[in-house]
Design a protein around this motif. Structure first.
Motif, PDB file in Angstrom:
ATOM      1  N   LEU A 172       0.747  -1.302  -0.036  1.00 14.80           N
ATOM      2  CA  LEU A 172       0.124  -0.145  -0.053  1.00 14.80           C
ATOM      3  C   LEU A 172       0.721   1.353   0.048  1.00 14.80           C
ATOM      4  CD1 LEU A 172      -2.668   1.529   0.031  1.00 14.80           C
ATOM      5  CD2 LEU A 172      -2.671   1.015   2.676  1.00 14.80           C
ATOM      6  N   LEU A 175       2.677   1.523  -3.585  1.00 14.58           N
ATOM      7  CA  LEU A 175       1.907   2.016  -4.500  1.00 14.58           C
ATOM      8  C   LEU A 175       1.171   3.343  -4.366  1.00 14.58           C
ATOM      9  CD1 LEU A 175      -0.246  -1.422  -4.758  1.00 14.58           C
ATOM     10  CD2 LEU A 175       1.302  -0.520  -6.450  1.00 14.58           C
ATOM     11  N   LEU A 176       0.990   3.850  -3.230  1.00 15.42           N
ATOM     12  CA  LEU A 176       0.364   5.172  -3.061  1.00 15.42           C
ATOM     13  C   LEU A 176       1.685   6.302  -3.190  1.00 15.42           C
ATOM     14  CD1 LEU A 176      -1.654   5.144   0.344  1.00 15.42           C
ATOM     15  CD2 LEU A 176      -2.277   5.432  -2.155  1.00 15.42           C
ATOM     16  N   GLU A 179       1.711   7.623  -7.150  1.00 16.21           N
ATOM     17  CA  GLU A 179       1.000   8.833  -7.638  1.00 16.21           C
ATOM     18  C   GLU A 179       1.713   9.868  -8.326  1.00 16.21           C
ATOM     19  OE1 GLU A 179      -2.982   9.746  -4.928  1.00 16.21           O
ATOM     20  OE2 GLU A 179      -1.008  10.008  -3.686  1.00 16.21           O
ATOM     21  N   ILE A 246      -6.203   1.838  -1.979  1.00 13.46           N
ATOM     22  CA  ILE A 246      -5.529   2.799  -3.066  1.00 13.46           C
ATOM     23  C   ILE A 246      -6.814   3.600  -3.793  1.00 13.46           C
ATOM     24  CG2 ILE A 246      -4.094   2.549  -5.096  1.00 13.46           C
ATOM     25  CD1 ILE A 246      -2.922   0.043  -4.103  1.00 13.46           C
ATOM     26  N   SER A 250      -6.165   7.616  -3.314  1.00 11.94           N
ATOM     27  CA  SER A 250      -5.491   8.379  -4.372  1.00 11.94           C
ATOM     28  C   SER A 250      -6.559   8.729  -5.383  1.00 11.94           C
ATOM     29  CB  SER A 250      -4.599   7.377  -5.249  1.00 11.94           C
ATOM     30  OG  SER A 250      -3.945   7.761  -6.245  1.00 11.94           O
ATOM     31  N   LEU A 255      -3.368   5.076 -11.583  1.00 11.22           N
ATOM     32  CA  LEU A 255      -3.706   4.095 -10.301  1.00 11.22           C
ATOM     33  C   LEU A 255      -5.233   3.507 -10.313  1.00 11.22           C
ATOM     34  CD1 LEU A 255      -1.538   5.056  -7.309  1.00 11.22           C
ATOM     35  CD2 LEU A 255      -1.454   2.652  -8.460  1.00 11.22           C
ATOM     36  N   CYS A 256      -6.128   4.656 -10.286  1.00 14.81           N
ATOM     37  CA  CYS A 256      -7.439   4.495 -10.009  1.00 14.81           C
ATOM     38  C   CYS A 256      -8.171   3.480 -11.061  1.00 14.81           C
ATOM     39  CB  CYS A 256      -8.121   5.575  -9.933  1.00 14.81           C
ATOM     40  SG  CYS A 256      -7.910   6.568  -8.383  1.00 14.81           S
TER      41      CYS A 256
END
Length: 787
Positions: A172, A175-176, A179, A246, A250, A255-256
């Motif tokens: 987590l 991955l954040l 951004e 995430i 985010s 990512l989304c």
């Protein structure tokens, strides 16, 4: 056997020792050393290929366990990634270690667990996650995660160690940090981590036990009890919680969108996964609360996912739909509201059940209130330019709201009554003027006709009569809508009482001189194809209203409307309006009307524009005589060929020379709908003894006969006149057709309109006109008809 002998010689462990040294201790080159030599590259590739050949065998992996360099190399990738040899990163992480990961054995897993390999690697990665660039951390973490995922089919030990040492929190965090990465930056390692996380959701020993409350109503074919598990079901919620967190934390587009794609993949594995996730973690329900904060592409993708719940899973998620409706009501972000409405619109079109659901939920009332507000603004701003309202997302939002109301009223009399009771009809009419709103608006008004033909006819006829001379597209759309309603015989009386006949004939009057060659005034900017199309649909509407309706037919005949039609058609500009019949000539050749039609539109023979237009109008009238003009099957809708350039209504009159048979719809930048006459014209004109349904249309053809003339084309003019008279003669061959024609006024029409030719025995038209007259006179029952 050779490979096994080599593996047994201790070479796998020796080469792993070499790889550890190459990766961990980069060579310190001087400035003079330059880049890596070609020999170094070839040597590296040779060593890597040897290792790959050995380590893809389980025996080769087992041989590594005697030394400690495998776990040392894995830990090194997680701790020394920023200090290692750059030239050995890809060979080590992307090739050798991944090959070993895929060939893991039970012994190798026990070995890695015993030395706390995953635990130490995670601890080191936590430190790197704060200092290294995000894409580098992803690359290092993907190696560790690869060993965890690939080992699970054999043993859950490494996954358990990963979970017990905050492995998910590490992912987590990593991955954040991704951004804001530029497109493709960090790929494919970022995508690989997300893919492995998605796969880990199925890594669990037992099925999830959940019980949900199915809220009704549901679609008829939905049956939760019949949902079958394929084995690819969600058994581990922790990796999914990482994905969910995430998305919630985010606003990064890439990512989304990857998270939403992962959710779609999980649903595709097994239908039951949607219910397992939504009845535990409620991801879609929670995402709906924050979706308006996300970038536009993410919003579109999200609502596509919501839409798939209904379209693909055949399930109606009532709680989610309530939240979507609340988004629409708040309209915090217009683009998000637009995407939400488009989602609900797709659902509504799937099943009539949604018409009831969205009415009972208050969505229909909400949309009507919003449309009333927008209609008032449009009415107030008529003739002025309001860019903030009438451009971009706001305008598109109005269009989708209208489409939604249209979808909710189609097939639902109750919803149409709600719309009428809300007093929305006067406001809905306002949207007719704008082309982007018109289709949906007409659909709504057509539904209104179900409960009140008179109100529909009053609106459409009124809009036709009040339209300006240049609003051809509006008139065409109104006429096509009118034709759809006139398919019901019950609408004919309302059409007549709302002055429908006079309204349509007024359209012809307004087109005076429109087909003049060359065009003049307003008509110079309009292609003649568009004008002919408007003439066709106007006559088609009249024919539809007369079809099998004795009251309307008697009204039209008794009020002299056929005479009015002949007068209006004669003033279009393609017919001769100056002087009387011309001096007869000796015809060099004669052709039938079918041959004229074929020559004018299907051959390379040059024909003047005025004659082509005249033939088209006579073609329309002939179908009207037979009572078939209103049938759409007489014209076949076609799309332009691939590569054919589309033209709008400013193509000019020369466009008809190039494509004389195709009608182009005006003002359309996209490939326009065109209409082409049935294949062989001979099949239409050589029908012999065909039924006459509307004899008054024959009188119109006779009244236009003297006007089939153009200076400079005397020979051609007289030839087409003869062809038309011969065709009229073919229409009255049978006794039945002559009986129909008696009392239509054709006898007096021949005398008054064609008296010069009728009385001049030398005129080429004298004989055929006399034959028509004699055939009709022989059927005359009352003597006053002859007088």
């Amino acid at each position: 056997r050779t490979m096994w002998n080599i593996i047994g010689s201790g070479l796998p462990a020796a080469l792993m020792q070499c790889l550890y040294l190459f990766f961990t201790f980069p060579l310190k080159k001087t400035i003079d050393d330059g880049e890596t030599s070609e020999d170094d590259t070839q040597t590296q590739e040779m060593l890597v290929k040897i290792m790959l050949n050995m380590y893809r065998e389980e025996q080769g992996v087992e041989e590594l366990l005697a030394a400690d360099k495998l776990q040392s190399l894995i830990i090194a990738t997680a701790s020394l990634w920023d200090q290692c040899s750059c030239s050995w990163k890809v060979p080590t992480g992307r090739r050798v270690l991944r090959t070993i990961s895929k060939a893991q054995t039970k012994n190798s897993i026990v070995y890695l667990q015993a030395v706390d390999c995953i635990k130490i690697a995670i601890q080191n990665l936590f430190k790197l996650a704060d200092t290294l660039p995000a894409c580098d951390v992803c690359e290092a973490a993907s190696i560790v995660l690869c060993f965890v995922k690939d080992s699970y089919p054999i043993s859950s030990a490494l996954l358990t160690e990963f979970e017990n040492n905050d492995g998910y929190q590490l992912l987590l965090k990593i991955l954040l940090r991704c951004e804001g990465l530029q497109p493709n930056e960090g790929d494919p390692y970022l995508d690989e981590i997300l893919d492995m996380l998605t796969c880990l959701t199925t890594c669990g020993k037992t099925e999830l036990k959940v019980s949900g409350n199915i809220v009704h109503p549901q679609l008829p074919h939905f049956d939760f009890e019949r949902t079958r598990s394929s084995g690819m079901t969600v058994k581990n919620l922790q990796p999914f919680q990482v994905l969910q967190s995430i998305f919630q934390k985010s606003n990064d587009e890439h990512l989304c969108r990857r998270i939403l794609a992962a959710i779609g993949t999980i649903w595709a594995w097994d239908t039951v996964n949607f219910f397992l996730l939504e009845w535990t973690l409620q991801p879609i329900n929670k995402f709906t609360d924050i979706i308006h904060f996300k970038p536009h592409p993410v919003q579109v993708q999200f609502f596509g996912l919501v839409e798939s719940i209904v379209l693909d899973l055949s399930y109606i998620p009532h709680e989610i739909l309530k939240k979507v409706q609340y988004l629409i009501k708040e309209n915090t972000v217009p683009f998000c509201t637009l995407a939400a409405l488009q989602c609900l619109l797709s659902m509504t079109k799937k099943d009539l059940l949604f018409s009831d659901i969205f009415r009972d939920s208050g969505l229909l009332g909400l949309l009507l209130a919003l449309l009333r507000k927008q209609a008032k603004i449009l009415r107030k701003s008529a003739g002025t330019h309001l860019p903030s309202l009438e451009e971009g997302t706001e305008k598109e939002l109005n269009a989708v709201m209208l489409k939604m109301v249209a979808a909710l009223t189609v097939g639902s009399v109750r919803n149409t009554v709600v719309l009428k009771d809300y007093g929305m009809v006067p406001y809905i009419k306002i949207f007719l003027d704008d082309e982007c709103y018109r289709s949906a608006t007409l659909t709504i008004l057509e539904q209104l006709s179900v409960i009140s033909y008179e109100e529909y006819m009053s609106i459409i006829i009124g809009a036709l009569c009040s339209s300006t001379q240049g609003e051809l597209h509006l008139k065409l759309d109104l006429l096509k809508s009118l034709l759809r309603i006139l398919e019901s015989p019950k609408s004919h009386s309302a059409f007549r009482t709302c002055s429908g006949f006079n309204g349509l004939l007024s359209l012809l009057s307004d087109m005076e001189g429109a087909l003049q060659d060359p065009p003049s005034g307003l008509w110079t900017a309009v292609g003649q194809n568009c004008i002919l199309e408007l003439v066709f649909y106007t006559l088609q509407g009249i024919t539809a209203a007369l079809h099998l309706d004795p009251v309307n037919s008697n009204f039209f005949q008794r009020n002299g409307l056929f005479e009015k039609m002949a007068e209006d058609l004669g003033s279009l500009g393609c017919f001769w309006t100056q002087g009387k019949w011309q001096i007869p000539l000796r015809l060099e050749k004669t052709r039938t009307f079918a041959e004229f039609l074929d020559a004018a539109f299907c051959s390379s023979e040059p024909f003047p524009m005025w004659l082509k237009n005249c033939i088209w109008i006579l073609n329309f009238l002939d179908h009207m005589v037979k009572g078939t003009l209103h049938l759409e099957s007489y014209f076949q809708e076609r799309k332009p060929e691939m590569g054919e350039a589309s033209r709008d209504d400013h193509e000019g009159p020369q466009a008809q020379e190039e494509h004389p048979v195709a009608f182009k719809r005006p003002g359309n930048k996209l490939p326009a709908t065109a209409y082409r006459l049935w294949g062989n014209p001979e099949e239409k004109w050589e029908m012999g003894d065909c039924a006459i349904v509307h004899p008054g249309a024959v009188c119109v053809m006779v009244r236009l006969l003297p006007k089939l003339y153009k200076e400079g084309h005397s020979q051609l003019s007289q030839e087409i006149q003869c062809a038309v008279v011969d065709h009229i003669q073919s229409l009255v061959k049978s006794e039945k057709s002559r009986q129909v024609m008696c009392g239509s006024g054709l006898l007096s029409t021949i005398i008054t309109s064609c008296q010069d030719a009728f009385h001049d025995e030398s005129h080429p038209l004298h004989l055929p006109l006399t034959r028509v007259f004699e055939k009709l006179a022989s059927q005359a029952i009352a003597p006053d008809v002859l007088r």
